[in-house]
Structure formats: structure tokens, C-alpha cells
Design a protein around this motif. Structure first.
Motif, mmCIF file in Angstrom:
data_model
loop_
_atom_site.group_PDB
_atom_site.id
_atom_site.type_symbol
_atom_site.label_atom_id
_atom_site.label_comp_id
_atom_site.label_asym_id
_atom_site.label_seq_id
_atom_site.Cartn_x
_atom_site.Cartn_y
_atom_site.Cartn_z
ATOM 1 N N GLY A 136 0.815 -1.208 0.000
ATOM 2 C CA GLY A 136 0.000 0.000 0.000
ATOM 3 C C GLY A 136 0.851 1.262 0.000
ATOM 4 N N GLU A 137 1.903 1.271 0.809
ATOM 5 C CA GLU A 137 2.796 2.431 0.864
ATOM 6 C C GLU A 137 3.541 2.600 -0.458
ATOM 7 O OE1 GLU A 137 5.368 2.376 4.257
ATOM 8 O OE2 GLU A 137 3.786 1.638 5.592
ATOM 9 N N LEU A 138 3.975 1.481 -1.044
ATOM 10 C CA LEU A 138 4.702 1.547 -2.303
ATOM 11 C C LEU A 138 3.842 2.126 -3.416
ATOM 12 C CD1 LEU A 138 7.355 0.874 -3.750
ATOM 13 C CD2 LEU A 138 6.421 -1.392 -4.225
ATOM 14 N N GLU A 139 2.572 1.753 -3.451
ATOM 15 C CA GLU A 139 1.690 2.273 -4.491
ATOM 16 C C GLU A 139 1.499 3.780 -4.357
ATOM 17 O OE1 GLU A 139 -1.910 -0.024 -4.628
ATOM 18 O OE2 GLU A 139 -0.938 -1.562 -5.861
ATOM 19 N N GLU A 140 1.500 4.286 -3.129
ATOM 20 C CA GLU A 140 1.400 5.727 -2.933
ATOM 21 C C GLU A 140 2.636 6.436 -3.473
ATOM 22 O OE1 GLU A 140 0.655 6.695 1.109
ATOM 23 O OE2 GLU A 140 -1.213 5.547 1.240
ATOM 24 N N VAL A 141 3.808 5.805 -3.311
ATOM 25 C CA VAL A 141 5.056 6.406 -3.767
ATOM 26 C C VAL A 141 5.075 6.540 -5.287
ATOM 27 C CG1 VAL A 141 7.561 6.068 -3.956
ATOM 28 C CG2 VAL A 141 6.397 5.628 -1.786
ATOM 29 N N VAL A 142 4.642 5.492 -5.996
ATOM 30 C CA VAL A 142 4.743 5.495 -7.462
ATOM 31 C C VAL A 142 3.500 6.062 -8.134
ATOM 32 C CG1 VAL A 142 6.304 3.523 -7.415
ATOM 33 C CG2 VAL A 142 3.846 3.124 -7.709
ATOM 34 N N ALA A 143 2.501 6.454 -7.352
ATOM 35 C CA ALA A 143 1.291 7.028 -7.942
ATOM 36 C C ALA A 143 1.651 8.260 -8.763
ATOM 37 C CB ALA A 143 0.297 7.408 -6.845
ATOM 38 N N GLY A 144 1.126 8.339 -9.972
ATOM 39 C CA GLY A 144 1.396 9.464 -10.847
ATOM 40 C C GLY A 144 2.636 9.301 -11.699
ATOM 41 N N LEU A 194 6.526 -2.345 -23.561
ATOM 42 C CA LEU A 194 5.440 -3.327 -23.551
ATOM 43 C C LEU A 194 4.916 -3.579 -22.146
ATOM 44 C CD1 LEU A 194 6.954 -5.862 -26.107
ATOM 45 C CD2 LEU A 194 5.412 -3.931 -26.537
ATOM 46 N N ILE A 195 5.792 -3.584 -21.150
ATOM 47 C CA ILE A 195 5.397 -3.727 -19.756
ATOM 48 C C ILE A 195 6.160 -2.682 -18.960
ATOM 49 C CG2 ILE A 195 5.330 -5.206 -17.720
ATOM 50 C CD1 ILE A 195 5.221 -7.625 -19.505
ATOM 51 N N GLY A 196 5.420 -1.818 -18.273
ATOM 52 C CA GLY A 196 6.046 -0.778 -17.463
ATOM 53 C C GLY A 196 5.508 -0.771 -16.054
ATOM 54 N N LEU A 197 5.327 0.435 -15.498
ATOM 55 C CA LEU A 197 4.889 0.570 -14.113
ATOM 56 C C LEU A 197 3.386 0.411 -13.921
ATOM 57 C CD1 LEU A 197 6.938 3.608 -12.715
ATOM 58 C CD2 LEU A 197 6.803 1.336 -11.703
ATOM 59 N N ASP A 198 2.628 0.531 -14.983
ATOM 60 C CA ASP A 198 1.179 0.732 -14.848
ATOM 61 C C ASP A 198 0.467 -0.316 -14.007
ATOM 62 O OD1 ASP A 198 2.189 2.097 -17.346
ATOM 63 O OD2 ASP A 198 0.179 2.956 -17.205
ATOM 64 N N THR A 199 0.809 -1.592 -14.169
ATOM 65 C CA THR A 199 0.071 -2.644 -13.452
ATOM 66 C C THR A 199 0.914 -3.308 -12.373
ATOM 67 O OG1 THR A 199 0.693 -4.382 -15.037
ATOM 68 C CG2 THR A 199 -1.308 -3.104 -15.503
ATOM 69 N N GLY A 200 2.096 -2.760 -12.094
ATOM 70 C CA GLY A 200 2.944 -3.358 -11.071
ATOM 71 C C GLY A 200 3.398 -4.749 -11.440
#
Length: 335
Positions: free
Chosen positions: A25-33, A45-51
Motif C-alpha cells: 500500500g505504501e509503495l503504491e502511494e510512492v509510485v502514484a502518478g 510493452l510492460i512498465g509501471l502501470d500494473t505493477g
């Protein structure tokens, strides 16, 4: 040599293995945006969007349509034997390439070492373990980077190759796909017991050093297009990410999930990491646990180190532990 002035290697770290990861949960807040346009490009082809497990970039102009796979993973000691720790960390880093259907070709070591506290012969054993597993994988080691750090840490940055038309992604799940798990759960609680007591669990080490190479190849041979590996966020955490990315739900048959010998006893005896409890807290609002007791919930959220692949498809030799279903009120359901 696994003790230093009466202390064991795992006692020089606040956490062990993938249980020391930043909570999801904390990690997703960091990479949000930091995902999506304008950062995305057609060749990514695969980046940050879906983890997902690794980055994949199509090589412009490549005649064979190959893509480059890139990932990095490192962590604090998960076992006291430095050679085994090196093997485990290498297998874990290589796993991200296998999880997207790729083949690792070269890696560089990532080493943090308290040079005034721990002797360098231990670091040499860690690196030797990583070298041996990389050799087993057919992956070259081309040097690396080291820093003087208060805590020992080791891992690898790995580069691999894959075919763009034969990728395993976490956003390609569809209702009706069975879910196969290629390694049993429970290394997290057994590692936590090892850190607390010094007990050695050879079968847990064997599981962690086993490459996910054959499982990845079997998934591609079976025509699978969706998979992830099960590491620090536990089975439930990684399955939740897969289901969310794919816009589906998932049902887990808790009786079909395999566990390592001694895992349930370790939970009953209280050897549960903070990382596992944070995993469970993260997925709880999105999960219908049904009649699953606390012991089962903790094992399903157990923070794995170098765990198996979770594949949307039937894979020879791997137990089917559930299936993907249409999205519902809760993303995950335990039966």
C-alpha cells in the motif's frame, strides 16, 4: 562460517528476504502518478502501470522481434549461511524475468556490506552463491556495484530477452482461467523461525533456490498469457494485483494450496513476520475470507522469498488452486 562474534548473519538485519520490502500500500502511494502517459511509449510493452514483475521494451528494428527484459531485486539475509543466501537472492532476482516469459542473459551484482562489522570472506561466499545459480540459469555475471552499508543486502539487476508475442503479463487474466501455483507456500514463516531460533529448514532452502525457468517454459508451452511470481506480497497480495490489473475476480480453494512441511506449525508457534501481517491487512478489504481461519489467512498472505509462479492456466505438475471469475463486490474469495 555463519556466526560472527556469537551472532548469526540474519541477526544483522531488521527483516529477512522479501519480508523486508516496503508494504504494498505504501509503495503504491510512492509510485502514484509515475505511470502512463506521458511516460509510456509504444515500445514499452510492460512498465509501471500494473505493477508487473519486470520491464519489457521492444527492440526497435530488431528483425526477430525480440524485446529486452529488465529487473532488479535485492534484500537482507534470509538465512544464516552466506552461500545459501547468495543462491536464494539470485534465484529470486532471476524469477522476475521468468515471470514475464523471458530468458535471463546477463546480470550484475548489487551488494551492500557493513565492511567494518562483517568479514569479507562472508561477502565472497554470498557472491559465489549468486554466481553458481546464475551459471545454472545460463546467465552471465558482468560485475556489479557495492556500497558500505549498516545492513548487509544482496541481489542482482538482471537483463533478459523475450518474444513480444509470447509474454506472460499480470493484466491478461480472463474469467474461467484456472490458477496454478508452482511452489508451495510457507518459506516466510519458516525463515522467520530460522532467524529467531537458528533451526535450519533445508527443504525451504531447496524451494527458494529452485529456478522458475521450467515453470515459465511450461506456461508458455501451455499457451498461458497471464502470470506473476509470488514473493514479498504473498499469494493473496500478488493475486490481488493480477486480478485488479486484469479487471477480474479470483476464487482460491484453500484446501488445494500446497504448503511446506512445518509451515502451519510455525504459524501456530507465532513465527509470523510483520511483512506478512501487512500483506493481510492490505488485501483484507478486498477479500471474502469465508470460513478460512486466521492460520490459513496468514499462510495465504505469507511473505515469500523466491516463491513460485502463479499462472493463469493448467500447468503439468502444478496444482490448480483456484480460478479467475468475473469481477464482483470483492476481488478475492477464499473457499
Amino acid at each position: 562460517m555463519t556466526t560472527i562474534e556469537g551472532r548469526r548473519l540474519t541477526q544483522y538485519a531488521h527483516g529477512g528476504g522479501c519480508a523486508c520490502k516496503i508494504p504494498p500500500g505504501e509503495l503504491e502511494e510512492v509510485v502514484a502518478g509515475l505511470t502512463g502517459a506521458p511516460h509510456a511509449a509504444p515500445e514499452l510493452l510492460i512498465g509501471l502501470d500494473t505493477g508487473d514483475d519486470a520491464a519489457v521494451v521492444r527492440l526497435p528494428g530488431a528483425a526477430d522481434g525480440m524485446a529486452v527484459v529488465a529487473t532488479a531485486d535485492f534484500f537482507t539475509p534470509v538465512v544464516d549461511d552466506p552461500y545459501d543466501w547468495g543462491r536464494i537472492a539470485a534465484a529470486n532476482a532471476l524469477s522476475d524475468v521468468y515471470a514475464v516469459g523471458g530468458r535471463p542473459i546477463v546480470a550484475v551484482n548489487l551488494l551492500a556490506w557493513p565492511r567494518e562489522v562483517l568479514p569479507f570472506e562472508l561477502a565472497r561466499e554470498v557472491l559465489r552463491g549468486g554466481l553458481d545459480v546464475a551459471a545454472e540459469a545460463g546467465c552471465h555475471i558482468g560485475g556489479g556495484h557495492s556500497v558500505d552499508d549498516a545492513e548487509p543486502k544482496y541481489g542482482m539487476a538482471v537483463t533478459g530477452v523475450a518474444r513480444p508475442d509470447l509474454l506472460l503479463r499480470n493484466d491478461r487474466g480472463r474469467p474461467g482461467m484456472p490458477l496454478s501455483l508452482t511452489k508451495p507456500l510457507g518459506v516466510g514463516v519458516l525463515n522467520n523461525r530460522h532467524k529467531a531460533t537458528g533451526e535450519v529448514f533445508a527443504h525451504a532452502v531447496d524451494s527458494m533456490v529452485a529456478l522458475n525457468r521450467d515453470a515459465s517454459a511450461a506456461a508458455l508451452d501451455a499457451g498461458a498469457v497471464c502470470a506473476t511470481d509470488v514473493t514479498g506480497f504473498g499469494l493473496l497480495g500478488h493475486l490481488y494485483k493480477l486480478a485488479r490489473a486484469s479487471g477480474v475476480g479470483a476464487v482460491i480453494d484453500s484446501a488445494a494450496v500446497p504448503y511446506l512441511d512445518g509451515a502451519r506449525e510455525a504459524v501456530r508457534d507465532g513465527y509470523v513476520s510483520g511483512g506478512t501481517r501487512r500483506n493481510l491487512d492490505w488485501v483484507a478489504p478486498h477479500t471474502d475470507f469465508g470460513a478460512a481461519d486466521e492460520e490459513t489467512r496468514l499462510l495465504l498472505a505469507d511473505a515469500q522469498t523466491s516463491g513460485g509462479l502463479l499462472i493463469a492456466g493448467e500447468i503439468p505438475g502444478a496444482p490448480v488452486i483456484g480460478e479467475l471469475v468475473p469481477a464482483g463486490e470483492r476481488t478475492l474469495t477464499i473457499r
